[in-house]
Design a protein around this motif. Structure first.
Motif, short mmCIF file in Angstrom:
data_model
loop_
_atom_site.label_atom_id
_atom_site.label_comp_id
_atom_site.label_asym_id
_atom_site.label_seq_id
_atom_site.Cartn_x
_atom_site.Cartn_y
_atom_site.Cartn_z
N ILE A 20 0.85 -1.28 -0.02
CA ILE A 20 -0.03 -0.09 0.02
C ILE A 20 0.89 1.38 -0.02
CG2 ILE A 20 -1.57 1.37 1.30
CD1 ILE A 20 -2.72 -1.41 2.32
N GLY A 21 1.87 1.24 0.81
CA GLY A 21 2.93 2.43 0.81
C GLY A 21 3.60 2.63 -0.44
N TRP A 22 3.92 1.45 -1.08
CA TRP A 22 4.52 1.70 -2.50
C TRP A 22 3.75 2.20 -3.32
CZ3 TRP A 22 3.36 -0.63 -7.18
CH2 TRP A 22 4.09 -0.66 -8.17
N ILE A 23 2.40 1.86 -3.45
CA ILE A 23 1.54 2.35 -4.30
C ILE A 23 1.29 3.86 -4.32
CG2 ILE A 23 -1.24 2.25 -5.24
CD1 ILE A 23 -1.01 -0.60 -4.36
N TRP A 24 1.13 4.07 -2.97
CA TRP A 24 1.05 5.73 -2.58
C TRP A 24 1.91 6.51 -3.18
CZ3 TRP A 24 -1.45 10.08 -1.52
CH2 TRP A 24 -0.81 10.96 -0.86
N GLU A 25 3.38 6.12 -2.48
CA GLU A 25 4.50 6.89 -2.88
C GLU A 25 4.97 6.79 -4.40
OE1 GLU A 25 7.52 7.95 -1.16
OE2 GLU A 25 6.66 8.20 0.82
N PHE A 46 7.18 -2.90 -3.02
CA PHE A 46 7.10 -2.79 -1.46
C PHE A 46 8.11 -1.73 -0.92
CE2 PHE A 46 6.59 -7.47 -2.13
CZ PHE A 46 5.28 -7.67 -1.64
N LEU A 47 7.34 -0.85 -0.17
CA LEU A 47 8.22 0.09 0.70
C LEU A 47 8.32 -0.33 2.02
CD1 LEU A 47 7.23 3.59 -0.50
CD2 LEU A 47 9.48 2.75 -0.31
N PRO A 48 9.56 -0.88 2.53
CA PRO A 48 9.60 -1.48 3.79
C PRO A 48 9.19 -0.50 4.90
CG PRO A 48 11.33 -2.37 2.53
CD PRO A 48 10.70 -1.10 1.69
N ILE A 49 9.53 0.79 4.72
CA ILE A 49 9.28 1.78 5.90
C ILE A 49 7.88 1.86 6.25
CG2 ILE A 49 9.24 3.58 3.99
CD1 ILE A 49 10.80 3.66 7.70
N TYR A 50 6.87 1.75 5.12
CA TYR A 50 5.50 1.81 5.41
C TYR A 50 5.16 0.60 6.31
CZ TYR A 50 4.52 6.13 2.89
OH TYR A 50 4.54 7.40 2.47
N GLY A 51 5.49 -0.77 5.70
CA GLY A 51 5.32 -1.74 6.35
C GLY A 51 5.60 -2.03 7.66
N THR A 52 7.11 -1.64 7.96
CA THR A 52 7.58 -1.39 9.46
C THR A 52 6.75 -0.51 10.32
OG1 THR A 52 9.51 -1.85 8.31
CG2 THR A 52 9.54 -1.36 10.62
N GLY A 53 6.65 0.74 9.58
CA GLY A 53 5.54 1.70 10.31
C GLY A 53 4.34 1.20 10.88
N ALA A 54 3.78 0.68 9.85
CA ALA A 54 2.28 0.15 10.07
C ALA A 54 2.44 -0.89 11.36
CB ALA A 54 1.89 -0.62 8.81
N ILE A 55 3.43 -1.78 11.37
CA ILE A 55 3.53 -2.74 12.12
C ILE A 55 3.88 -2.27 13.54
CG2 ILE A 55 4.92 -4.76 13.00
CD1 ILE A 55 3.11 -5.38 10.79
N VAL A 56 4.75 -1.12 13.63
CA VAL A 56 5.11 -0.41 14.90
C VAL A 56 3.95 0.31 15.28
CG1 VAL A 56 6.27 1.58 15.74
CG2 VAL A 56 7.49 -0.13 14.33
N VAL A 57 3.21 1.10 14.40
CA VAL A 57 1.96 1.61 14.93
C VAL A 57 0.97 0.76 15.55
CG1 VAL A 57 -0.37 3.00 14.24
CG2 VAL A 57 2.07 3.54 13.30
N LEU A 58 0.72 -0.63 15.00
CA LEU A 58 -0.23 -1.41 15.60
C LEU A 58 0.30 -2.10 16.84
CD1 LEU A 58 -0.90 -3.61 12.15
CD2 LEU A 58 -2.36 -1.93 13.26
N LEU A 59 1.70 -2.14 16.86
CA LEU A 59 1.93 -2.67 18.19
C LEU A 59 1.61 -1.65 19.24
CD1 LEU A 59 5.42 -4.57 16.97
CD2 LEU A 59 3.40 -5.42 17.99
N PHE A 60 2.02 -0.39 18.92
CA PHE A 60 1.79 0.78 19.97
C PHE A 60 0.62 1.01 20.24
CE2 PHE A 60 6.23 1.46 19.66
CZ PHE A 60 6.62 2.36 20.41
#
Length: 273
Positions: A20-25, A46-60
């Motif tokens: 999703i992040g890759w499509i947007w950017e 794939f944009l890993p920063i978005y994937g990692t960011g989403a995981i971090v947000v979900l965990l937080f």
């Protein structure tokens, strides 16, 4: 209510949000550049920063997913820390910045800024209370075996892509360093010629020969440099091709230490289009 996911479900979430992040950017940057840009550090969608960011947000925020304010606050903090650490580590490793907020107000070392952090907070609310609801439903609807197989296959593909992209980024670092070193040698030689020329004003006949020799030496260096640039322009060597690929995917790349060398490569890339 606390939501529990398996490891492979977390992995699948990572790839979904990276996509999703890759499509947007890619769409956003392509519209700005008026040409297609396959955005990101790696080749694949794939944009890993978005994937990692989403995981971090979900965990937080997973324990407060019904509270919009706490989602905004905790998501903003978690994603901002991630963005700073990622940006600092990538610049330290590659001597490049793949994003730079130095021209933004209230930035910290150019890695993060207030507007970006607020954007992460808004994204966190949108993610947790909006996007993640149907994504979660779809992933949990899949049989666990299908989730496990998809997670393994995507991880293998991603790892191979990341390895190749990492090597290309290291090649870009190599060519930028080489160009910077050559520029520095040319600048030093020019200064030597200027010094000799200044001394020659007092006794031109005595130093004329030495000045000419230094000028010839300078011309040789320039010829070698221009040949390097011609080779770079034709991107015959593998390392040059890799440099162009990385810069094409990341047109906003900057480097404080190798600004001039990186600018030279970017100018050649523009001329090729």
């Amino acid at each position: 209510m606390v939501y529990q996911y398996t490891i492979t479900e977390w992995i699948l979430f990572f790839f979904i949000y990276s996509l999703i992040g890759w499509i947007w950017e890619s769409c956003y940057v392509s519209l700005k550049k008026r040409r297609w840009v396959n955005r990101g550090f790696i080749h694949g969608p794939f944009l890993p920063i978005y994937g990692t960011g989403a995981i971090v947000v979900l965990l937080f925020t997973i324990r407060v997913r019904d509270n919009a304010f706490l989602i905004f606050l905790l998501g903003m903090i978690g994603a901002t820390v991630l963005e700073y650490v990622t940006g600092a580590c990538m610049e330290r490793l590659f001597r490049m910045r793949y994003w730079d907020y130095s021209n933004k107000k209230y930035n910290v070392n150019g890695y993060i800024c207030l507007t970006s952090s607020l954007g992460w907070g808004a994204f966190s609310v949108l993610l947790v209370m909006g996007i993640h609801v149907p994504v979660e439903r779809a992933v949990l609807w899949l049989p666990q075996m299908a989730v496990d197989v998809a997670a393994v296959l995507l991880t293998v593909i991603f790892t191979a892509d990341f390895t190749q992209s990492f090597n290309e980024a290291m090649d870009l670092k190599e060519i930028v360093v080489r160009l910077a070193e050559k520029d520095e040698r040319i600048r030093r030689l020019q200064k030597r010629v200027e010094v000799i020329s200044a001394v020659a004003e007092d006794d031109f006949q005595q130093y004329q020969t030495r000045v000419e020799e230094k000028k010839e030496e300078l011309l040789k260096w320039k010829e070698q440099f221009e040949q390097e640039m011609r080779n770079l322009g034709m991107h015959k060597e593998k390392v040059y091709r890799h440099a162009f690929k990385v810069l094409h995917r990341n047109p906003g790349t900057v480097s404080k230490k190798y600004t001039d060398a990186l600018r030279q490569i970017q100018e050649i890339l523009k001329k090729r289009k």
